[in-house]
Design an enzyme around this catalytic site. Structure first.
Site: not given
Ligand code: ATP
Ligand code: MG
Length: 461
Positions: A56, A58, A140
């Site tokens: 996907d 982002d 992260d």
């Protein structure tokens, strides 16, 4: 204070607009034309730099969520604690997150509440907006913190992510132990990305995991359910499973299964789960569908089988033993990883079919099982069991042949097939009440029965 970013100009990297979804490009351009900063971020940039197809796309921007909404008719704001904008294009959703500030160690990370669903997270003032430079430190892994600038097509790297991508290293940004405490799901993400990308964990990122694994107990089971799907249905289930076990994380997700793996029976290693996962990966690789129902049925089969055997040894009839064992295992499991009913109910039917397969396989009864909505999944599980060394090979062969020639009525499997008496009650007069038409059985009716807990008789489930 912080080092200047490394900026890779268009000619120095392989991210091409041709590989970015047209809808993501639309969002990026519209933000940019409205005077905002707009970047492709996260896994999209990472995967494009690796030459892989992103799952996907982002987007990161300095526009506030309300400002994003004002630009797109097809836009919804989600999340209470940290608001994200979802721009909808049919089935594709482009997630637009406003840059966040507030320092690297603030509780409640950019995504600590899990893909925009903020409702389970601890309350707090998470809506502290910031700049790209600040946003970087909330992410992260270094390889997940690269930003593709639609303004000049450059890639911006503050954290050495490009180097780590080249070296195949997953490295948490900041102090790893603190980042795991802040959001323990990052341990699962570490394993998932390592398995999917074939990367290794940087020693500093790897070291704290064993000691922090227990923190997963504090994560809402619904969020862990989502993570488990991502771990096991994306084509790298087997390496993910192996790594999860290696780091002591699997036991936090599936303690009953881990228990079985630790207590092998009959002196041969338990290969069932590994086979099931390898099978799932093979299906994904072939572009075949994979379902969470089968996945969970397989992951929990061994605890269910053992518990059902105990109950039978205590005198319960086989089908009742299987139903009760299923109920017990599910209710213990959902304290760790949630199982929506749309999954747990058909999963329990698959387990019950294992017992029903072993009943006297003859006549119309076997034909009806053939048209049970879970037949295919249950048969697949039976075959896996046989392959993994359970004494059901003859039974599996019988059902294989029966499917090919249902009219030929092959001889029943050799005597001694376990649970041979399982389904005797099926041949009672009750079956006369059943409609005879194939394909009619099951569906809504059987699920509704299972919701109510079902009863021992196969026809009333
Ligand atoms: P994929 O979509 O391939 O699973 P991804 O890296 O895009 O991988 P997402 O869950 O889509 O993962 O999240 C997008 C980005 O948001 C990540 O790349 C990362 O920068 C950031 N992110 C997501 N979850 C967290 C988290 N728990 N802690 C910190 N940053 C996170
Ligand atoms: Mg993503």
């Amino acid at each position: 204070m912080r080092a200047a970013p490394r900026i890779l100009a268009r000619a120095e990297h392989v991210v091409s607009r041709a590989d970015i979804s047209p809808n993501a490009l639309k969002v990026l351009y519209r933000l940019h034309e409205a005077g905002y900063q707009a970047f492709l971020v996260g896994g999209g940039v990472r995967d494009l730099l690796l030459g892989r197809e992103p799952k996907d796309f982002d987007v990161g921007t300095d526009a506030r969520p309300e400002e994003v909404r004002a630009l797109f008719r097809n836009c919804r704001l989600i999340g209470r604690r940290f608001r994200l904008a979802h721009v909808h294009f049919g089935r594709e959703i482009i997630e637009v997150a406003t840059f966040r500030g507030g320092g690297p160690a603030q509780a409640g990370d950019a995504r600590a509440d899990g893909d925009g669903d903020a409702d389970d997270a601890a309350p707090g003032d998470a809506n502290v907006y910031g700049t790209l430079e600040e946003d970087v430190w909330r992410r992260d892994f270094t390889v997940n913190a690269l930003y593709y600038n639609i303004g000049d097509f450059s890639v911006v790297d503050y954290v050495g992510g490009v180097e780590d991508l080249r070296a195949g290293v997953l490295r948490l940004i900041g102090d790893p132990a603190a980042r795991y405490r802040e959001d323990p799901v990052r341990m699962l993400r570490a394993v998932r990305f390592a398995a999917k990308l074939g990367f290794r964990l940087d020693p500093g990122t790897e070291a704290p995991i064993a000691g922090a694994a227990h923190l997963l107990e504090d994560i809402p089971p619904a969020r862990l359910f989502e993570e488990v799907l991502k771990l096991f249905l994306a084509g790298s289930a087997l390496p993910s499973f192996e790594q999860l076990r290696r780091y002591g994380l699997f036991a936090r997700l599936f303690p009953q299964t881990e228990d079985c793996l630790a207590r092998e029976e009959g002196g041969f290693p338990l290969t069932f789960v590994a086979r099931a996962l390898a099978n799932t990966d093979a299906r994904v690789a072939e572009g075949k569908p994979v379902t969470p129902v089968f996945l969970f049925a397989a992951l929990l089969w061994e605890p269910v089988r053992r518990r059902a055997a105990e109950l039978e040894a205590e005198g319960a009839p086989p089908l009742e033993a299987m139903q009760d064992a299923g109920g017990e295992v599910v209710s213990r499991q959902i304290r760790h990883v949630a199982l929506p009913r749309r999954i747990s109910l058909p999963m329990r039917e698959i387990w019950q079919l294992q017992t029903r397969f072993a009943g006297p396989p003859r006549g119309k009864r076997a034909l009806r099982l053939l048209s049970h909505p879970r037949f295919r999944a249950a048969y697949d599980l039976l075959v896996l069991r046989a392959q993994a060394g359970e004494a059901v090979s003859d039974l599996a062969d019988w059902w294989t042949r029966f499917q090919e020639r249902p009219d030929a009525q092959p001889a029943p499997p050799a005597a001694g097939a376990e649970d041979a008496a399982a389904d005797e009650s099926d041949e009672t007069p009750r079956r006369r009440r059943r409609p005879r038409r194939r394909g009619r059985r099951g569906g809504r009716r059987s699920s509704a029965g299972a919701v109510a807990g079902g009863t021992a008789g196969p026809e009333t489930e």
